[in-house]
Design a protein around this motif. Structure first.
Motif, mmCIF file in Angstrom:
data_model
loop_
_atom_site.group_PDB
_atom_site.id
_atom_site.type_symbol
_atom_site.label_atom_id
_atom_site.label_comp_id
_atom_site.label_asym_id
_atom_site.label_seq_id
_atom_site.Cartn_x
_atom_site.Cartn_y
_atom_site.Cartn_z
ATOM 1 N N GLY A 31 1.408 -1.350 0.137
ATOM 2 C CA GLY A 31 -0.308 -0.246 0.082
ATOM 3 C C GLY A 31 0.954 1.095 -0.379
ATOM 4 N N GLY A 32 -0.010 2.789 -0.250
ATOM 5 C CA GLY A 32 1.352 3.926 -0.444
ATOM 6 C C GLY A 32 1.928 3.622 -1.042
ATOM 7 N N PHE A 33 2.931 4.077 -0.785
ATOM 8 C CA PHE A 33 4.266 4.517 -1.570
ATOM 9 C C PHE A 33 5.179 3.780 -1.165
ATOM 10 N N THR A 34 6.135 2.914 -2.152
ATOM 11 C CA THR A 34 7.103 2.344 -1.842
ATOM 12 C C THR A 34 8.566 2.098 -3.018
ATOM 13 N N LEU A 35 9.695 2.599 -1.937
ATOM 14 C CA LEU A 35 11.081 2.095 -2.096
ATOM 15 C C LEU A 35 11.759 0.353 -2.685
ATOM 16 N N VAL A 36 11.656 0.710 -3.224
ATOM 17 C CA VAL A 36 12.448 -0.554 -3.812
ATOM 18 C C VAL A 36 13.917 -0.054 -3.698
ATOM 19 N N ARG A 37 14.872 -0.821 -2.845
ATOM 20 C CA ARG A 37 15.636 0.481 -2.310
ATOM 21 C C ARG A 37 17.255 -0.737 -3.151
ATOM 22 N N SER A 38 16.723 -2.072 -2.822
ATOM 23 C CA SER A 38 17.752 -3.272 -3.518
ATOM 24 C C SER A 38 16.979 -4.069 -4.466
ATOM 25 N N TYR A 39 17.869 -4.908 -5.198
ATOM 26 C CA TYR A 39 17.025 -5.886 -5.697
ATOM 27 C C TYR A 39 18.468 -6.648 -4.714
ATOM 28 N N GLU A 40 19.168 -7.151 -4.687
ATOM 29 C CA GLU A 40 20.123 -8.394 -4.641
ATOM 30 C C GLU A 40 21.137 -7.130 -3.499
ATOM 31 N N PRO A 41 19.874 -7.882 -2.096
ATOM 32 C CA PRO A 41 19.486 -8.673 -1.756
ATOM 33 C C PRO A 41 18.372 -7.930 -2.001
ATOM 34 N N LEU A 42 16.747 -7.828 -1.964
ATOM 35 C CA LEU A 42 15.699 -7.466 -2.184
ATOM 36 C C LEU A 42 15.095 -6.895 -0.699
ATOM 37 N N ASP A 43 15.468 -5.333 -1.049
ATOM 38 C CA ASP A 43 15.110 -3.591 0.150
ATOM 39 C C ASP A 43 13.774 -3.517 -0.144
ATOM 40 N N SER B 130 8.722 0.591 2.810
ATOM 41 C CA SER B 130 7.523 1.062 3.162
ATOM 42 C C SER B 130 6.808 3.191 3.058
ATOM 43 N N ILE B 131 6.950 3.481 2.491
ATOM 44 C CA ILE B 131 6.794 5.030 2.834
ATOM 45 C C ILE B 131 6.316 6.009 3.394
ATOM 46 N N LEU C 262 7.096 13.312 1.692
ATOM 47 C CA LEU C 262 6.301 12.281 2.272
ATOM 48 C C LEU C 262 6.253 12.015 2.782
ATOM 49 N N TYR C 263 7.384 11.844 4.073
ATOM 50 C CA TYR C 263 7.172 11.921 4.884
ATOM 51 C C TYR C 263 7.345 13.285 6.076
ATOM 52 N N ILE D 71 20.323 4.340 -10.587
ATOM 53 C CA ILE D 71 18.795 3.617 -10.472
ATOM 54 C C ILE D 71 20.054 3.305 -8.817
ATOM 55 N N LYS D 72 20.821 2.429 -8.433
ATOM 56 C CA LYS D 72 20.920 1.554 -7.269
ATOM 57 C C LYS D 72 20.889 2.695 -6.353
ATOM 58 N N GLN D 73 21.583 3.716 -7.009
ATOM 59 C CA GLN D 73 22.162 5.379 -6.436
ATOM 60 C C GLN D 73 21.244 5.879 -5.623
ATOM 61 N N TRP D 74 19.879 6.325 -7.157
ATOM 62 C CA TRP D 74 18.867 6.546 -6.413
ATOM 63 C C TRP D 74 17.665 6.267 -5.211
ATOM 64 N N GLY D 75 18.183 4.889 -5.888
ATOM 65 C CA GLY D 75 17.391 4.229 -4.502
ATOM 66 C C GLY D 75 17.524 3.919 -3.187
ATOM 67 N N ASN D 76 19.350 4.030 -3.173
ATOM 68 C CA ASN D 76 20.194 4.402 -1.443
ATOM 69 C C ASN D 76 19.699 5.641 -1.381
ATOM 70 N N VAL D 77 19.721 6.888 -1.763
ATOM 71 C CA VAL D 77 19.468 8.117 -1.409
ATOM 72 C C VAL D 77 18.464 8.403 -1.037
ATOM 73 N N GLY D 78 17.276 7.127 -1.698
ATOM 74 C CA GLY D 78 15.112 7.125 -0.984
ATOM 75 C C GLY D 78 15.607 6.627 0.259
ATOM 76 N N GLY D 79 16.519 5.703 0.516
ATOM 77 C CA GLY D 79 16.863 5.042 1.537
ATOM 78 C C GLY D 79 17.482 5.183 2.639
ATOM 79 N N LEU D 80 18.412 5.970 2.240
ATOM 80 C CA LEU D 80 18.895 6.590 3.577
ATOM 81 C C LEU D 80 18.073 8.010 3.710
ATOM 82 N N ILE D 81 16.880 8.608 2.861
ATOM 83 C CA ILE D 81 16.707 9.350 3.877
ATOM 84 C C ILE D 81 15.442 9.325 4.173
ATOM 85 N N SER D 82 14.650 8.141 4.014
ATOM 86 C CA SER D 82 13.753 7.080 5.140
ATOM 87 C C SER D 82 14.069 6.627 6.154
#
Lengths: 307, 307
Positions: A146-158, A161-162, A211-212, B198-209
């Motif tokens: 639900g809501g916004f999600t961030l797929v931070r990484s695929y390997e490993p899958l991370d 939920s935002i 969003l936060y 893409i990996k980099q902006w996934g990490n930026v999103g993860g860090l801010i979250s």
């Protein structure tokens, strides 16, 4: 509990700056599915209403996702799946993801929740692999969380939920033209300028922050895509006009939904989202292209039980 | 109030995935400055303790930043600036930014706060332009806002203050070698692969979250840089060993501070940050390179008044 009827939402992937990592779930646009526990082991797709899609389990995205789940658990019974498809395949709002996510979510409920949500994302990604050739998670993740999600990484899958502000609404227009995900991927460049990449991750950071903090202005300022939209928007007739009119009607931002051809806009409040949808419609009426139009709150819940 | 003595912090720019957009302020590492209102108009640098830096206003970063502020206000008096430089220029922890930010922040206080913080960032950026040739904001922004900051965009300038968890500590080691910012910029590639971006902006999103949800594990998982660090770390002797030992000692993540040569690690809690600093020290002791070492809480306040 031997059967579940569920609503499984349409989703917007990419969300401007968040190519391949961000996604959000819609609240009033989606498919209905009925999943039953049955004595016969394995997975049977019994019926698909609304679209001409394969019933063979191995050729159906829901079937493939369901089999991925069953491969990781000893199960003495099987499942029957019936799908009422309201989301048009190829529209760019996560049609295959809704089916894949819905199947594994309902099965997990019927099994007593042996799997966590990230596991369900992993299973549903197998449906995406069948549909597009790539096991991407940016549609199945918001459908499941639900809501916004961030797929931070695929390997490993991370998958993260935002926080999603409560007054965020989406207007989505689907012009009746075909853009294949594979084609939309092919026209992308393998390399991007570091300068544009920096602007893009600045915007990803701004969007997540907005969003936060529920800062709608910041969300709007961050909804810019310097990398994908300039290329892919060429495939969507009147994209620039739709975007310009949406912003003029009060949208926070506007971009391509998934790989298109649907175009989404985000607004603060339903009234503005309705005005934005009207502005979008007019553009395609003027150029004579048929369309479907949706206005929906951003869905914080994901998949919902209907019975 | 005719004079102010302030502490102006050292800062860590880039912060792994956040190249050119993220920065954070330190709490116990920084310069002291005294800024006085005087009858004589303009800006005079009266004294610099601890470093051999130019006293001519136009050649001094604090002077240039101060003049940028004065250019936007009618002021019937002038300012004298004295700097006690504790941050070594060229160390990669925002030495010039501390001076520029400190000067304009104190002047704004003495003037009765006519300017907002983003204006002060803009003025201080002129000091950065003098120091490095580029008016970057990723050090002056955290010095002025405190905590973590995101420079979302330069045109227009849009600086976002990001929530900073209270138990976040930095360990910073400065090996006594010289890496010029201009050289560190020159070795970067103009283009990057879309895949890495893409990996980099996934990490930026993860860090801010992670910063908003105070999820230290997520912060740690997101502190990866696929684009800049693999190139720039070549300029820093024993970088890989310092990183590996820092993580082994319990750090959440480790990367290059600014354009180096300082290396930072972030940890949850002071005790771990101290252990990490010990591990960093040992690496340079083993290879026989002199170093300075700092352990500091991430400073949520920015510049502080001392008198």
């Amino acid at each position: 509990m031997d059967q579940l009827k569920i609503f499984t939402p349409a989703t917007i992937a990419n969300v401007s700056c968040g190519f391949d990592v961000l996604g959000l779930a819609l609240d009033t646009v989606g498919d209905e599915m009925t999943i039953k526990k049955v004595a016969k082991k394995g997975v049977t797709i019994t019926k698909i209403i609304g679209q001409n899609l394969p019933l063979e389990t191995h050729k159906n995205v829901a079937g493939v996702a369901a089999l991925a789940l069953l491969a990781e658990i000893d199960c003495e019974f099987g499942f029957e799946i019936e799908i009422n498809k309201c989301i048009k395949p190829g529209s760019g709002i996560g049609s295959s993801a809704a089916s894949s996510a819905g199947a594994v979510w309902a099965m997990n409920e019927l099994l007593g929740k042996p799997f966590g949500v990230t596991d369900l994302v992993r299973f549903a990604m197998e449906g995406e692999r069948l549909a597009t050739g790539v096991a991407h998670a940016d549609n199945v993740a918001p459908a499941l969380f639900g809501g916004f999600t961030l797929v931070r990484s695929y390997e490993p899958l991370d998958v993260i939920s935002i926080n999603t502000p409560s007054e965020l609404y989406a207007s989505v227009i689907h012009p009746q033209i075909e853009v294949k995900t594979a084609d939309a991927r092919e026209i992308l460049k393998t390399n991007v300028s570091l300068k544009d990449a920096i602007k893009q991750w600045g915007n990803v950071g701004g969007l997540i922050s907005g969003l936060y903090t529920e800062d709608y202005d910041l969300i709007g300022r961050s909804l810019e895509d310097y990398i994908i939209e300039p290329i892919r928007s060429i495939l969507i007739p009147a994209f620039d006009a739709v975007k310009q009119k949406s912003i003029a009607a009060g949208a926070l931002g506007c971009g391509i939904s998934g790989s298109g051809p649907s175009i989404f806009a985000l607004s603060k409040g339903e009234a503005t989202a309705v005005k934005v949808a009207e502005a979008m419609k007019k553009v395609y009426e003027n150029v004579g292209i048929d369309y479907d139009i949706h206005v929906s709150k951003v869905n914080n819940q994901g998949i919902k039980i209907l019975n």
